[in-house]
Enzyme design. Structure first.
Site, PDB file in Angstrom:
ATOM      1  N   ASP A 170       0.834  -1.200   0.000  1.00 44.58           N
ATOM      2  CA  ASP A 170       0.000   0.000   0.000  1.00 44.58           C
ATOM      3  C   ASP A 170       0.869   1.252   0.000  1.00 44.58           C
ATOM      4  O   ASP A 170       1.619   1.516   0.945  1.00 44.58           O
ATOM      5  CB  ASP A 170      -0.911  -0.008   1.224  1.00 44.58           C
ATOM      6  CG  ASP A 170      -2.025   1.021   1.159  1.00 44.58           C
ATOM      7  OD1 ASP A 170      -1.826   2.080   0.535  1.00 44.58           O
ATOM      8  OD2 ASP A 170      -3.096   0.757   1.735  1.00 44.58           O
ATOM      9  N   HIS A 201      -2.962  -0.060  -2.614  1.00 48.58           N
ATOM     10  CA  HIS A 201      -4.161   0.649  -2.182  1.00 48.58           C
ATOM     11  C   HIS A 201      -5.239   0.582  -3.266  1.00 48.58           C
ATOM     12  O   HIS A 201      -4.945   0.690  -4.459  1.00 48.58           O
ATOM     13  CB  HIS A 201      -3.773   2.108  -1.924  1.00 48.58           C
ATOM     14  CG  HIS A 201      -4.741   2.863  -1.090  1.00 48.58           C
ATOM     15  ND1 HIS A 201      -4.769   2.793   0.286  1.00 48.58           N
ATOM     16  CD2 HIS A 201      -5.709   3.740  -1.436  1.00 48.58           C
ATOM     17  CE1 HIS A 201      -5.702   3.597   0.753  1.00 48.58           C
ATOM     18  NE2 HIS A 201      -6.299   4.178  -0.266  1.00 48.58           N
TER      19      HIS A 201
END
Length: 232
Positions: A170, A201
């Site tokens: 992420d 993400h």
């Protein structure tokens, strides 16, 4: 398909828009779907429609209503992504939680019980964790929630089950933040963390370039099973 409806704030002195999707039959439980920074866009509406197809009342509050009317942005359009970041900088998260709580109260009234859960993405993943800490929500799920490592001081207030989906690559939640989440929550009796190696993400977005279909289906299956268990 759902519709936009006006919902009263907790104080009762104003109204804010929510996308509300109802099942064909009577709903015995409800899901509050908490937006990303892109507003109540077609992806969030699609998630609500999906929950309604599974028999849940689904409500997505427009949390940016105080700062921008009808936010509906596309993460894959750079100008709209920047607009979303600007809105995030103006957003009052504490007021957002109060609007989520108002949505919870609406859901409780409509279904006639406290069987209300929430699921959020990005900013919404953070807010789902905050909702678990600050309201009587009965089950909470966060996808790639940002800044949760800075909220661990509230974990003692979690009374009901929480599930967090954490993509290991992420770009908005670095490795040290993920490590802090595990260190602070792995031994919490109400919290379950799932890691997704190599994913970034937004992997569970309904539409667009960010989606990883295989991982999204896995995470969504886990979420559906989680709510089926804890909102039964």
């Amino acid at each position: 398909m759902g519709v936009m409806e006006q919902v009263k704030t907790l104080s009762g002195d104003a109204e804010f828009p929510c996308y509300i999707a109802r099942p064909d039959g009577e709903a015995s439980a409800a899901i509050i779907v908490i937006q990303e920074i892109f507003g109540v866009n077609k992806g969030i509406k699609a998630k609500c429609d999906h929950w309604a197809s599974l028999g849940y009342l689904a409500i997505a509050p427009d949390l940016f209503w105080r700062i921008n009317e009808g936010t509906d942005l596309d993460a894959d359009v750079q100008e709209e992504f920047q607009t979303a970041l600007d809105l995030m900088g103006k957003f009052d998260q504490d007021k957002g939680i109060r609007d989520i709580e108002a949505s919870i109260h609406l859901a409780q009234t409509e279904i006639g019980s406290h069987k209300v859960g929430c699921v959020g993405y990005c900013l919404g993943g953070r807010l789902a964790f905050m909702t678990a800490c600050r309201t009587d929500i009965r089950a909470s799920v966060g996808y790639y929630g940002v800044g949760i490592d800075g909220l661990l001081g509230e974990k003692h207030a979690i009374a009901h089950e929480v599930m967090l989906h954490i993509p290991a690559a992420d770009g908005f939640v670095p490795a040290d933040a993920q490590a802090a989440m595990h260190a602070g929550l792995d031994d919490h009796p109400k919290v379950l963390l799932h890691d997704y190696e190599g994913l970034d993400h937004g992997f569970a977005a309904e539409f667009g370039d960010r989606r990883n279909d295989t991982a999204a289906r896995l995470a969504d299956r886990r979420t559906e099973e989680f709510f089926a268990e804890h909102l039964a």
